[in-house]
Design an enzyme around this catalytic site. Structure first.
Site: not given
Ligand code: DX5
Ligand code: ZN
Length: 213
Positions: A6, A29, A31, A33, A62, A64, A134, A172
């Site tokens: 990620s 990956h 993320d 948000m 991903h 969110m 998750m 994840d």
């Molecule tokens: C959390 C994300 C994850 C996160 C993983 O909201 O979806 O992908 O970035 O990071 P680590 O491995 O640091 O938990």
């Molecule tokens: Zn993620």
């Protein structure tokens, strides 16, 4: 297992360098948000465009975000291969979201937070290409792995097998070499790792270690 680092944990001032450092990964990956589905904002299309332009590693986005369906078309234009969105965000539109992602030529995944029973995914077995379970609450990198995830993955894996499918399970949050072997044993196919890859001295070695766990 396959490894999807990620870039939430990458150094944004040196993103090109960090992408090069993970060229051996199976996926990258992303993320996304929106500050609404989760109490945090990460990055959007300018960053995804830039990453897409410098790598051939398949992109695993991903989402969110609320109203995930608004962004599928744009992601497909960016060359994203796999898109997951949250069941909690899509609700009754979940089936429609899967169809839309498929119509754009991408793989569709449904993500759930740790407080959503995995049984809520069962009716999408055979429809979704993958499930993203998750192992921390979505929103922030660097959180502690929730060990109950192992039982949740095993439960989902056995229901997928019982129905005769091979749907992939991605996990994840808080993944490192201290839980990767247990994740593999529980039936995980893909691990996402942010901090444990990017905060290590050698991201390539960290990826290998997770892959071979
Ligand atoms: C959390 C994300 C994850 C996160 C993983 O909201 O979806 O992908 O970035 O990071 P680590 O491995 O640091 O938990
Ligand atoms: Zn993620």
């Amino acid at each position: 297992m396959k490894v999807s680092p990620s870039i939430l944990a990458a150094d944004y001032l040196n993103l090109g360098k960090d992408i090069k450092a993970i060229e051996s990964a199976d996926y990258i990956h992303l993320d996304v948000m929106d500050g609404s589905f989760v109490p945090n904002i990460s990055f959007g299309f300018p960053v995804i465009d830039a990453v897409s332009a410098v790598t051939r590693v398949p992109l695993d986005a991903h989402l969110m975000v609320v109203h995930p369906e608004r962004w599928f078309e744009r992601l497909s234009k960016d060359g994203v291969d796999m898109v997951s969105f949250h069941l909690e965000a899509a609700g009754r539109s979940t089936g429609k979201c899967i169809d839309l992602i498929h119509s754009l030529g991408m793989k569709a995944g449904i993500a759930i937070n740790p407080d959503v029973p995995v049984s809520r995914l069962f009716k999408y077995i055979g429809k979704a290409d993958f499930f993203l379970v998750m192992s921390v609450f979505a929103g922030f990198g660097g959180q502690k792995f929730i060990y109950e995830t192992l039982d949740r993955v095993a439960e989902l894996r056995s229901e997928i097998a019982r129905r005769g499918f091979e749907t992939l399970i991605e996990v994840d949050g808080g993944v490192s070499t201290s839980n990767a072997a247990a994740l593999r044993e529980s039936g995980t196919d893909i691990v996402v790792a942010g901090s444990s890859v990017f905060k290590s001295d050698s991201p390539a070695e960290a990826i290998d270690a997770l892959r071979q766990a």
